[in-house]
Design a protein around this motif. Structure first.
Motif, PDB file in Angstrom:
ATOM      1  N   THR A   8       0.763  -1.269   0.166  1.00 55.85           N
ATOM      2  CA  THR A   8       0.032   0.152   0.052  1.00 55.85           C
ATOM      3  C   THR A   8       0.879   1.111   0.136  1.00 55.85           C
ATOM      4  O   THR A   8       0.578   2.279  -0.660  1.00 55.85           O
ATOM      5  CB  THR A   8      -0.904  -0.042   1.131  1.00 55.85           C
ATOM      6  N   TYR A   9       1.913   1.344   1.003  1.00 52.20           N
ATOM      7  CA  TYR A   9       2.751   2.383   1.053  1.00 52.20           C
ATOM      8  C   TYR A   9       3.470   2.765  -0.062  1.00 52.20           C
ATOM      9  O   TYR A   9       3.475   3.795  -0.779  1.00 52.20           O
ATOM     10  CB  TYR A   9       3.478   1.964   2.353  1.00 52.20           C
ATOM     11  N   ALA A  13       1.197   4.076  -3.004  1.00 46.17           N
ATOM     12  CA  ALA A  13       0.792   5.577  -2.995  1.00 46.17           C
ATOM     13  C   ALA A  13       2.010   6.306  -3.585  1.00 46.17           C
ATOM     14  O   ALA A  13       1.747   7.188  -4.375  1.00 46.17           O
ATOM     15  CB  ALA A  13       0.571   5.734  -1.432  1.00 46.17           C
ATOM     16  N   SER A  33       1.959   6.319  -7.388  1.00 44.35           N
ATOM     17  CA  SER A  33       0.857   6.952  -7.972  1.00 44.35           C
ATOM     18  C   SER A  33       1.423   8.368  -8.046  1.00 44.35           C
ATOM     19  O   SER A  33       0.643   9.270  -9.022  1.00 44.35           O
ATOM     20  CB  SER A  33      -0.488   6.774  -7.115  1.00 44.35           C
ATOM     21  N   CYS A  35      -5.366  -0.043   5.831  1.00 38.52           N
ATOM     22  CA  CYS A  35      -4.599   0.264   4.814  1.00 38.52           C
ATOM     23  C   CYS A  35      -4.975   1.792   4.116  1.00 38.52           C
ATOM     24  O   CYS A  35      -3.965   2.295   3.599  1.00 38.52           O
ATOM     25  CB  CYS A  35      -4.678  -0.861   3.468  1.00 38.52           C
ATOM     26  N   ASP A  36      -6.242   2.004   4.124  1.00 36.91           N
ATOM     27  CA  ASP A  36      -6.552   3.300   3.618  1.00 36.91           C
ATOM     28  C   ASP A  36      -6.047   4.424   4.338  1.00 36.91           C
ATOM     29  O   ASP A  36      -5.777   5.510   3.879  1.00 36.91           O
ATOM     30  CB  ASP A  36      -8.218   3.503   3.716  1.00 36.91           C
ATOM     31  N   ARG A  74      -2.416   4.765   3.274  1.00 39.53           N
ATOM     32  CA  ARG A  74      -2.378   5.689   2.049  1.00 39.53           C
ATOM     33  C   ARG A  74      -2.695   7.035   2.164  1.00 39.53           C
ATOM     34  O   ARG A  74      -1.767   7.851   1.731  1.00 39.53           O
ATOM     35  CB  ARG A  74      -3.527   5.199   0.997  1.00 39.53           C
ATOM     36  N   GLU A  84       0.453   8.702   3.834  1.00 36.63           N
ATOM     37  CA  GLU A  84       1.552   8.924   2.922  1.00 36.63           C
ATOM     38  C   GLU A  84       1.314   9.948   2.018  1.00 36.63           C
ATOM     39  O   GLU A  84       2.307  10.974   1.737  1.00 36.63           O
ATOM     40  CB  GLU A  84       1.684   7.707   1.964  1.00 36.63           C
ATOM     41  N   THR A 122      -1.699  14.033  -5.487  1.00 36.38           N
ATOM     42  CA  THR A 122      -2.388  12.907  -4.531  1.00 36.38           C
ATOM     43  C   THR A 122      -3.293  12.257  -5.495  1.00 36.38           C
ATOM     44  O   THR A 122      -3.557  10.909  -5.026  1.00 36.38           O
ATOM     45  CB  THR A 122      -2.738  13.526  -3.240  1.00 36.38           C
ATOM     46  N   ILE A 178      -9.327  10.120   1.728  1.00 36.38           N
ATOM     47  CA  ILE A 178      -9.148   8.847   1.053  1.00 36.38           C
ATOM     48  C   ILE A 178     -10.414   8.162   1.003  1.00 36.38           C
ATOM     49  O   ILE A 178     -10.633   7.663   2.086  1.00 36.38           O
ATOM     50  CB  ILE A 178      -8.127   7.885   1.267  1.00 36.38           C
TER      51      ILE A 178
END
Length: 413
Positions: free
Chosen positions: A45-46, A49, A52, A231-232, A235, A238, A352, A409
């Motif tokens: 996940t990290y 992010a 992206s 996990c959200d 994200r 980050e 983001t 998010i």
């Protein structure tokens, strides 16, 4: 970025922002129930992010108003088109140099006629080529490739905004890097450089004039405590860090350095403040603002505000510096900013890819949509029928006052 950070050029249209605002009008509640910790998915996940953000920055080099402006400038250049149509290679070269140094940050131009190269000017390591046509009297007389970004510029943007290291390669060979690590070491999901373990991800970007660059993005592994949050939230935290980087760029980036240099060179202002000629000081301040680099500028002398000019919009990230003469003696103080709340919110949203709200208490200064009356600094939020994870950080409103930036998010159910 515009930094400018200059990547603020890739922004949502106002109509799209208004549409989003309408869609999200609705009820508000703090989400209940505990989401599962990210655990084994934390690293993925990290890393995703950060990658992206690297993709968004790369996308800004091929689209947005900065690219469109540069394309229009070249396509509408009658001198270049006429020289190309006449086969005057010397005139073509001279006009290409004019375009290269016209302050639109065009870093390379390649002109072709009938598919054959006529001339190529600019830096050697350039990415994200964009194609355009040259016309004379409505007739196509040639084409061109141009770019507004070189490899070094992209690498620096990754470092300053995404907070990552990078290694840029072409056909398996290193073109540029800021860590001593080679492509063969980057095939794994992580790599250790010295005493630091870095997560590794990669993306591909067009190389100028052809081919593909592979960019490896390396970021320090997250703290172990992140595995205990959803996990959200990983994200959100980050990406809020990226939004913070963009805010800090507004406090001390290249645009601020240029603004400080401009003030320091204003000898007329120094003389006016020394003699108490505040009418002249006011004229100088207005001239400095008109020339660019300042959203708003205030100048103080002997503890009093003596001149001010600039935008009346909501502004953020104030910078205060003493004004010193050649002997180092303080003769005044400048308070200024290069960033509006709306410009920053659009930039942070672009970087983001998620909703960003800029608030001062309950007052929303700018944002991707009209947010709720209050938000948690971190954690879960239900608003307008959508569940979010929120992360935020503190900043400052211009000329003073509290500010908080929120990154929201939407949760992946």
């Amino acid at each position: 970025m515009s930094r400018r950070v200059r990547h603020a050029s890739s922004l949502l249209a106002l109509g799209a922002i208004a549409t989003i605002a309408i869609l999200f009008v609705g009820g508000l509640s703090h989400a209940t129930g505990a989401a599962a910790p990210c655990a084994a998915r934390t690293i993925t996940t990290y890393r995703a992010a950060a990658l992206s953000v690297a993709r968004h920055i790369a996308g800004g080099e091929r689209g947005g108003t900065a690219v469109e402006r540069a394309l229009k400038t070249i396509e509408s250049d009658r001198v270049l088109a006429a020289a190309l149509a006449a086969g005057d290679s010397a005139a073509v070269h001279a006009q290409m140099l004019v375009l290269l140094y016209n302050h639109e940050h065009i870093v390379r131009i390649r002109v072709l006629r009938g598919g054959r190269l006529v001339d190529d000017v600019g830096g050697p390591f350039v990415l994200a080529p964009v194609r355009g046509l040259l016309r004379q009297g409505g007739r196509v007389v040639g084409s061109f490739l141009m770019s507004i970004q070189d490899d070094m510029g992209y690498r620096l943007l990754l470092a300053r905004l995404a907070g990552v290291h990078s290694v840029i390669t072409y056909n398996g060979q290193t073109v540029m890097r800021d860590l001593t690590v080679g492509p063969r070491q980057l095939g794994a999901a992580s790599v250790r450089v010295g005493t630091t373990r870095y997560l590794v991800a990669s993306l591909r970007i067009g190389r100028f004039p052809s081919g593909t660059l592979r960019v490896y993005v390396l970021l320090a592994a997250p703290p172990a405590s992140m595995a205990h949050v959803p996990c959200d939230q990983v994200r959100a935290d980050e990406l809020a860090g990226v939004a913070r980087n963009a805010y800090e760029e507004a406090l001390g980036g290249q645009q601020i350095a240029r603004a400080l240099h401009t003030i320091a060179r204003a000898a007329t202002l120094r003389a006016a403040l020394a003699t108490g000629d505040y009418a002249t000081a006011d004229q100088v301040i207005r001239s400095l603002v008109r020339s660019g680099g300042f959203a708003r500028l205030r100048v103080f002398a002997r503890g009093h505000l003596v001149a001010e000019a600039g935008s009346s919009r909501e502004l953020i990230a104030p910078v205060s510096r003493p004004l010193r003469d050649d002997a180092g003696k303080v003769y005044g103080r400048a308070l200024f900013t290069a960033q509006s709340a709306h410009g920053y919110a659009d930039l942070a949203h672009f970087l983001t890819g998620e909703p960003v709200l800029v608030r001062s208490g309950r007052l929303q200064l700018a944002g991707t949509f009209a947010g709720p009356p209050s938000l948690p600094r971190s954690g879960a939020l239900d608003y307008g029928g959508v569940s979010y994870r929120v992360a935020s950080f503190a900043g400052e409103r211009f000329p003073s006052g509290p500010l908080r930036v929120y990154v929201l998010i939407p949760t992946r159910s």
